[in-house]
Design a protein around this motif. Structure first.
Motif, PDB file in Angstrom:
ATOM      1  N   LEU A   1       0.806  -1.220   0.000  1.00 48.37           N
ATOM      2  CA  LEU A   1       0.000   0.000   0.000  1.00 48.37           C
ATOM      3  C   LEU A   1       0.840   1.272   0.000  1.00 48.37           C
ATOM      4  O   LEU A   1       0.379   2.316  -0.456  1.00 48.37           O
ATOM      5  CB  LEU A   1      -0.949   0.003   1.197  1.00 48.37           C
TER       6      LEU A   1
ATOM      7  N   GLU B   1      -9.737  -2.920   6.573  1.00 47.78           N
ATOM      8  CA  GLU B   1      -9.034  -2.365   5.413  1.00 47.78           C
ATOM      9  C   GLU B   1      -9.201  -0.847   5.349  1.00 47.78           C
ATOM     10  O   GLU B   1      -8.269  -0.129   4.980  1.00 47.78           O
ATOM     11  CB  GLU B   1      -9.533  -3.026   4.132  1.00 47.78           C
ATOM     12  N   ASP B   2     -10.391  -0.345   5.714  1.00 55.68           N
ATOM     13  CA  ASP B   2     -10.616   1.104   5.727  1.00 55.68           C
ATOM     14  C   ASP B   2      -9.666   1.796   6.703  1.00 55.68           C
ATOM     15  O   ASP B   2      -9.076   2.842   6.393  1.00 55.68           O
ATOM     16  CB  ASP B   2     -12.058   1.430   6.125  1.00 55.68           C
TER      17      ASP B   2
ATOM     18  N   ILE C   1      -6.776   0.761   7.823  1.00 57.98           N
ATOM     19  CA  ILE C   1      -5.401   0.720   7.315  1.00 57.98           C
ATOM     20  C   ILE C   1      -5.181   1.816   6.270  1.00 57.98           C
ATOM     21  O   ILE C   1      -4.198   2.565   6.323  1.00 57.98           O
ATOM     22  CB  ILE C   1      -5.099  -0.669   6.719  1.00 57.98           C
ATOM     23  N   ARG C   2      -6.105   1.928   5.331  1.00 53.97           N
ATOM     24  CA  ARG C   2      -5.935   2.896   4.245  1.00 53.97           C
ATOM     25  C   ARG C   2      -6.093   4.337   4.737  1.00 53.97           C
ATOM     26  O   ARG C   2      -5.377   5.240   4.270  1.00 53.97           O
ATOM     27  CB  ARG C   2      -6.936   2.604   3.121  1.00 53.97           C
ATOM     28  N   GLU C   3      -7.007   4.565   5.657  1.00 52.20           N
ATOM     29  CA  GLU C   3      -7.275   5.933   6.080  1.00 52.20           C
ATOM     30  C   GLU C   3      -6.351   6.409   7.201  1.00 52.20           C
ATOM     31  O   GLU C   3      -6.101   7.609   7.330  1.00 52.20           O
ATOM     32  CB  GLU C   3      -8.732   6.051   6.529  1.00 52.20           C
TER      33      GLU C   3
ATOM     34  N   VAL D   1      -1.845   4.452   5.881  1.00 50.67           N
ATOM     35  CA  VAL D   1      -1.252   4.873   4.604  1.00 50.67           C
ATOM     36  C   VAL D   1      -0.737   6.310   4.666  1.00 50.67           C
ATOM     37  O   VAL D   1       0.381   6.603   4.212  1.00 50.67           O
ATOM     38  CB  VAL D   1      -2.249   4.675   3.438  1.00 50.67           C
TER      39      VAL D   1
ATOM     40  N   THR E   1       0.343  -5.355   3.605  1.00 54.18           N
ATOM     41  CA  THR E   1      -0.769  -5.943   4.347  1.00 54.18           C
ATOM     42  C   THR E   1      -1.042  -7.364   3.870  1.00 54.18           C
ATOM     43  O   THR E   1      -0.442  -7.856   2.914  1.00 54.18           O
ATOM     44  CB  THR E   1      -2.048  -5.103   4.182  1.00 54.18           C
TER      45      THR E   1
END
Length: 307
Positions: free
Chosen positions: A172, A254-255, A257-259, A262, A270
């Motif tokens: 990511l 997942e949200d 992790i990305r928000e 990242v 991941t």
């Protein structure tokens, strides 16, 4: 460079300990029988079958069992029955000078990871986020055993930590970094913050996983690590699975992790098969790892056991 425990050989002695929550006697006996059928000798700690609520025994008793295994010259591999809660309570009662002088393979996951990282930090010992005694049953995938026994019985480098087929690693945030790998269970590490046993992530690659927590709690724990500057000083982040972690307020694992992760800009990978998942990659805590998110590889660059 951390101390490498002697490699595991057929017929070696495995020391069984309970260091946190109790495990049913039937599960313990099944695991012991499986190990013996695999050709290992088994030594059972005094308080392995003990049960006192959510702890198996007193912290002093559990620590004593662990120290006896380190002091026993015949024991080559120390295998906890399970994690649960309470493993951190034994840490003040350990003699790290004795442990450093008697390096052995120590494996486990869940709450055991606070012990694994402490042994690396205080006794300079490579440990293994991998199998517990409760995994020694007919339902455990061969991948889990292959990962562990290859890592602990083979003196070879470099080697790759690979997921099982059909489970790709996901990059990511791009980067190519090398450092000692630390980590394990998110809840356990948050619980250690502010103590002398809190995880050291400086210039390290940190692996995190969780189980049975709602996603808003996962966010809270990640933010706690962030406020403690554990992400600020690390070299890279590897997020394992969050098994049985239910979405909250419309947000998934997942949200988060990305928000949340990242934007930190650290090299980030991941979907590593970890710990509470069905498939369990073996992570050598304290070993040197190259994390290359350009080609989705995790390469251990040194041997993790000695001849």
């Amino acid at each position: 460079m951390a101390t490498k425990p002697p490699r595991l050989l057929p017929g070696d002695t495995v020391g069984i300990v309970t260091l946190g929550s109790p495990l049913a006697a039937s599960r313990i006996n099944e695991g012991i029988a499986t190990l013996r059928n695999m050709g290992y000798n088994v030594l059972v700690g005094e308080h392995v079958y003990a049960a006192n609520g959510f702890l198996a025994a007193t912290p002093q008793q559990m620590a004593s069992d662990l120290m006896k295994m380190f002091q026993n010259k015949e024991v080559k591999w120390i295998l906890p029955t399970r994690g649960g809660v309470g493993v951190a309570s034994i840490l003040p009662f350990l003699d790290f000078s004795i442990i450093a002088a008697n390096p052995k393979i120590v494996s486990g996951y869940s709450d055991i990871t606070i012990l694994l990282n402490t042994l690396y930090e205080y006794a300079d010992l490579i440990t293994f986020q991998s199998l517990l005694l409760l995994d020694f049953n007919a339902q455990t995938p061969p991948y889990n055993f292959n990962q562990f026994f290859t890592a602990t019985s083979t003196v070879t480098a470099p080697w790759e930590i690979r997921n099982p087929p059909g489970m790709p690693l996901i990059s990511l945030v791009q980067g190519n970094v090398t450092g000692q790998v630390v980590g394990g269970n998110l809840t356990s590490f948050v619980g250690s913050l502010g103590t002398s046993f809190e995880i050291n992530t400086e210039d390290k690659i940190i692996v995190l996983e969780e189980t049975h927590e709602p996603i808003n709690t996962v966010y809270r724990y990640l933010n706690h690590l962030y406020l403690a500057k554990k992400f600020e000083v690390c070299s890279g982040i590897i997020m394992g699975e969050c098994t049985n972690c239910v979405a909250a307020y419309g947000k998934t694992y997942e949200d988060v992790i990305r928000e949340f992760l990242v934007p930190l800009g650290k090299p980030l990978m991941t979907n590593l098969a970890t710990a509470h998942g069905i498939y369990k990659a073996t992570i050598p805590i304290g070993a040197t790892l190259n994390m290359n998110t350009f080609n989705q590889t995790l390469t251990v660059t040194e041997t993790v056991v000695s001849p």
